[in-house]
Design an enzyme around this catalytic site. Structure first.
Site, PDB file in Angstrom:
ATOM      1  N   GLU A  27      23.374 -35.844  -8.283  1.00 48.71           N
ATOM      2  CA  GLU A  27      22.395 -34.810  -8.586  1.00 48.71           C
ATOM      3  C   GLU A  27      21.438 -34.799  -7.405  1.00 48.71           C
ATOM      4  O   GLU A  27      21.290 -35.592  -6.440  1.00 48.71           O
ATOM      5  CB  GLU A  27      21.657 -35.431  -9.973  1.00 48.71           C
ATOM      6  CG  GLU A  27      20.669 -36.691  -9.813  1.00 48.71           C
ATOM      7  CD  GLU A  27      19.341 -36.460 -10.127  1.00 48.71           C
ATOM      8  OE1 GLU A  27      18.850 -35.384  -9.862  1.00 48.71           O
ATOM      9  OE2 GLU A  27      18.941 -37.501 -10.845  1.00 48.71           O
ATOM     10  N   LYS A  88      13.297 -26.929  -8.876  1.00 43.67           N
ATOM     11  CA  LYS A  88      13.821 -27.858  -9.605  1.00 43.67           C
ATOM     12  C   LYS A  88      14.593 -27.200 -10.549  1.00 43.67           C
ATOM     13  O   LYS A  88      13.888 -26.517 -11.361  1.00 43.67           O
ATOM     14  CB  LYS A  88      12.697 -28.925 -10.259  1.00 43.67           C
ATOM     15  CG  LYS A  88      13.447 -29.795 -11.297  1.00 43.67           C
ATOM     16  CD  LYS A  88      12.129 -30.634 -11.844  1.00 43.67           C
ATOM     17  CE  LYS A  88      12.595 -31.433 -13.092  1.00 43.67           C
ATOM     18  NZ  LYS A  88      11.290 -32.369 -13.551  1.00 43.67           N
ATOM     19  N   VAL A 108      19.689 -33.996 -13.844  1.00 45.60           N
ATOM     20  CA  VAL A 108      21.097 -34.518 -14.617  1.00 45.60           C
ATOM     21  C   VAL A 108      21.631 -33.541 -15.511  1.00 45.60           C
ATOM     22  O   VAL A 108      23.193 -33.188 -15.329  1.00 45.60           O
ATOM     23  CB  VAL A 108      20.571 -35.615 -15.326  1.00 45.60           C
ATOM     24  CG1 VAL A 108      22.039 -36.222 -16.145  1.00 45.60           C
ATOM     25  CG2 VAL A 108      20.293 -36.932 -14.242  1.00 45.60           C
ATOM     26  N   ASP A 140       7.776 -32.990 -25.292  1.00 44.31           N
ATOM     27  CA  ASP A 140       8.449 -32.769 -23.914  1.00 44.31           C
ATOM     28  C   ASP A 140       9.709 -33.812 -23.888  1.00 44.31           C
ATOM     29  O   ASP A 140       9.564 -35.142 -23.671  1.00 44.31           O
ATOM     30  CB  ASP A 140       7.387 -33.289 -22.761  1.00 44.31           C
ATOM     31  CG  ASP A 140       8.064 -33.070 -21.598  1.00 44.31           C
ATOM     32  OD1 ASP A 140       9.114 -33.126 -21.113  1.00 44.31           O
ATOM     33  OD2 ASP A 140       7.366 -33.057 -20.336  1.00 44.31           O
ATOM     34  N   SER A 142      13.567 -34.347 -22.307  1.00 41.70           N
ATOM     35  CA  SER A 142      14.138 -33.678 -21.187  1.00 41.70           C
ATOM     36  C   SER A 142      15.456 -33.116 -21.669  1.00 41.70           C
ATOM     37  O   SER A 142      16.219 -33.531 -22.642  1.00 41.70           O
ATOM     38  CB  SER A 142      14.716 -34.998 -20.344  1.00 41.70           C
ATOM     39  OG  SER A 142      15.690 -34.406 -19.240  1.00 41.70           O
ATOM     40  N   ASP A 144      18.085 -33.287 -20.437  1.00 39.00           N
ATOM     41  CA  ASP A 144      19.046 -34.086 -20.133  1.00 39.00           C
ATOM     42  C   ASP A 144      19.722 -34.599 -21.527  1.00 39.00           C
ATOM     43  O   ASP A 144      20.968 -34.753 -21.567  1.00 39.00           O
ATOM     44  CB  ASP A 144      18.926 -35.521 -19.311  1.00 39.00           C
ATOM     45  CG  ASP A 144      18.245 -35.138 -17.812  1.00 39.00           C
ATOM     46  OD1 ASP A 144      18.365 -34.087 -17.339  1.00 39.00           O
ATOM     47  OD2 ASP A 144      17.737 -36.166 -17.236  1.00 39.00           O
ATOM     48  N   LYS A 161      14.588 -43.025 -17.290  1.00 38.10           N
ATOM     49  CA  LYS A 161      13.303 -43.865 -16.425  1.00 38.10           C
ATOM     50  C   LYS A 161      12.179 -44.311 -17.457  1.00 38.10           C
ATOM     51  O   LYS A 161      11.878 -43.909 -18.380  1.00 38.10           O
ATOM     52  CB  LYS A 161      12.635 -42.282 -15.827  1.00 38.10           C
ATOM     53  CG  LYS A 161      13.319 -41.903 -14.492  1.00 38.10           C
ATOM     54  CD  LYS A 161      13.035 -40.480 -14.110  1.00 38.10           C
ATOM     55  CE  LYS A 161      13.578 -39.628 -15.012  1.00 38.10           C
ATOM     56  NZ  LYS A 161      13.076 -38.358 -14.750  1.00 38.10           N
TER      57      LYS A 161
HETATM   58  N1  PSU Z   1      16.365 -40.111 -11.735  1.00 36.25           N
HETATM   59  C1  PSU Z   1      15.493 -40.544 -10.539  1.00 36.25           C
HETATM   60  N2  PSU Z   1      14.899 -39.674 -10.010  1.00 36.25           N
HETATM   61  C2  PSU Z   1      14.498 -38.357 -10.375  1.00 36.25           C
HETATM   62  C3  PSU Z   1      15.415 -37.966 -11.862  1.00 36.25           C
HETATM   63  C4  PSU Z   1      16.151 -38.859 -12.415  1.00 36.25           C
HETATM   64  O1  PSU Z   1      15.942 -41.768 -10.082  1.00 36.25           O
HETATM   65  O2  PSU Z   1      13.813 -37.722 -10.059  1.00 36.25           O
HETATM   66  C5  PSU Z   1      15.160 -36.625 -12.019  1.00 36.25           C
HETATM   67  C6  PSU Z   1      16.455 -36.178 -12.480  1.00 36.25           C
HETATM   68  O3  PSU Z   1      17.028 -35.254 -11.971  1.00 36.25           O
HETATM   69  C7  PSU Z   1      16.397 -35.806 -14.269  1.00 36.25           C
HETATM   70  C8  PSU Z   1      14.926 -35.378 -13.975  1.00 36.25           C
HETATM   71  O4  PSU Z   1      17.245 -35.312 -14.557  1.00 36.25           O
HETATM   72  O5  PSU Z   1      14.171 -36.342 -13.098  1.00 36.25           O
HETATM   73  C9  PSU Z   1      14.463 -35.333 -15.587  1.00 36.25           C
HETATM   74  O6  PSU Z   1      13.193 -34.400 -15.355  1.00 36.25           O
HETATM   75  P1  PSU Z   1      12.637 -33.623 -16.806  1.00 36.25           P
HETATM   76  O7  PSU Z   1      12.084 -35.046 -17.462  1.00 36.25           O
HETATM   77  O8  PSU Z   1      11.821 -32.749 -16.359  1.00 36.25           O
HETATM   78  O9  PSU Z   1      13.856 -33.143 -17.433  1.00 36.25           O
HETATM   79 MN    MN Z   2      10.305 -31.934 -19.515  1.00 38.47          MN
END
Ligand code: PSU
Ligand code: MN
Length: 306
Positions: A27, A88, A108, A140, A142, A144, A161
């Site tokens: 990614e 993003k 992701v 919120d 994700s 993903d 994370k």
């Molecule tokens: N893993 C990492 N660093 C990141 C991310 C994942 O080590 O920056 C990113 C990935 O792209 C993941 C995204 O899909 O953060 C999730 O963001 P959100 O919570 O806005 O969906």
């Molecule tokens: Mn989000």
């Protein structure tokens, strides 16, 4: 129109697809938004190198001037790492990025979607997104997780994370029917920290076992699979150290009214400061090791397909 018709699949990847040789998708949001320069370019190159060392072809995915691209060149990786004017893009943003000609790092979710359209079934990252922790961010969650529910790609990661609510994230994955497999562990890792204390749905100890589960899941018309391995002990943070820094970062996010897609990058940047860069080094190490494991799993899948 077939969605794969709008992809720019680069020659090396196209050849590997034709020959059914192993490919690992990587990614690009972690390069453009997750890590600062220059550790982001080191991570991007390190991941690709690990994939090659295992005899597979790396395919970093992003949207380049409106074109979903599979297999960025080294100089293109640098464009994302330098990160000027780069968006993003998660799943919902792809159509807009394409139609407006934007350049965007793919999360992701978006990477899984593009990888699947291209015919790639394994990807690697640091940590997947999840359900955020604060009541203010209760909704919120994700994208993903929802992409994992519907798109048949195995995502090799170091867990979710640490900035997310892990128990809630695991419950959602269960609801969505996503296998959460621990690689060499019975407990779900939480990215910078080696364990969240929560169980995975199953454990494997070899890439071949992992490949077999993927094959069976896809024969059952299942979607994505989470394959989680803990970050190496040399780089892991301990959970009390992280918890303190995270609580502070979350308070700052609330005070600064940061939410939506900006929340994850904000929290990651604050943690990097609070841990004196330790979180960044853990992130880099885990992306590289996950890329290596993903390559081994991709090889296992190719062997089974022959
Ligand atoms: N893993 C990492 N660093 C990141 C991310 C994942 O080590 O920056 C990113 C990935 O792209 C993941 C995204 O899909 O953060 C999730 O963001 P959100 O919570 O806005 O969906
Ligand atoms: Mn989000």
């Amino acid at each position: 129109m077939n969605p794969s018709a709008i992809l720019d699949i680069r020659p090396e990847v196209a050849v590997a697809l034709r020959e059914c040789s192993p490919i690992v998708a990587l990614e690009s949001t972690l390069i453009s938004h997750g890590l600062p320069w220059p550790i982001n370019i080191e991570t991007a190159r390190g991941g690709e190198k690990a994939v090659r060392e295992e005899g597979a072809v790396p395919a970093t995915i992003a949207v380049l001037h409106g074109r979903p691209t599979v297999g960025l060149s080294d100089s293109e990786l640098e464009i994302f790492a330098k990160g000027e004017g780069i968006l993003k893009a998660s799943r919902r943003d792809l159509a807009v990025a394409i139609s407006k000609g934007h350049t965007a790092g793919t999360t992701v979710a978006a990477t899984m979607f593009i990888a699947h359209q291209a015919g790639i079934s394994v990807m690697a990252t640091g940590g997947i997104g999840g359900a955020h922790r604060l009541p203010a961010n209760l909704w919120d969650i994700s994208s993903d997780l929802f992409e994992l529910a519907r798109t048949p790609v195995a995502v090799v990661c170091a867990g979710a994370k640490s900035i997310v609510d892990i128990p809630r994230t695991l419950e959602i994955l269960e609801t969505l029917g996503v296998p959460v497999i621990g690689f060499g562990t019975d407990e779900f890792p939480s990215f910078y920290v080696r364990s969240s204390g929560r169980p995975v749905s199953a454990r494997v100890d070899t890439p071949e076992e992992a490949a077999k589960i993927c094959q069976a899941h896809w024969q059952l018309r299942g979607g994505g699979i989470v394959l989680a391995q803990p970050v190496s002990t040399d780089f892991a943070l301990d959970s009390s150290e992280l918890e303190l820094a995270l609580a502070r970062a979350e308070k700052e996010a609330v005070d600064a009214k940061i939410h939506g897609p900006a929340l994850t990058p904000f929290l990651l940047a604050r943690l990097a400061e609070a841990t004196d860069g330790k979180s960044l080094r853990a992130n880099r190490a885990s992306v590289i090791e996950n890329a290596r494991l993903a390559a081994r799993i991709a090889k296992g899948m190719c062997t089974m397909a022959r």
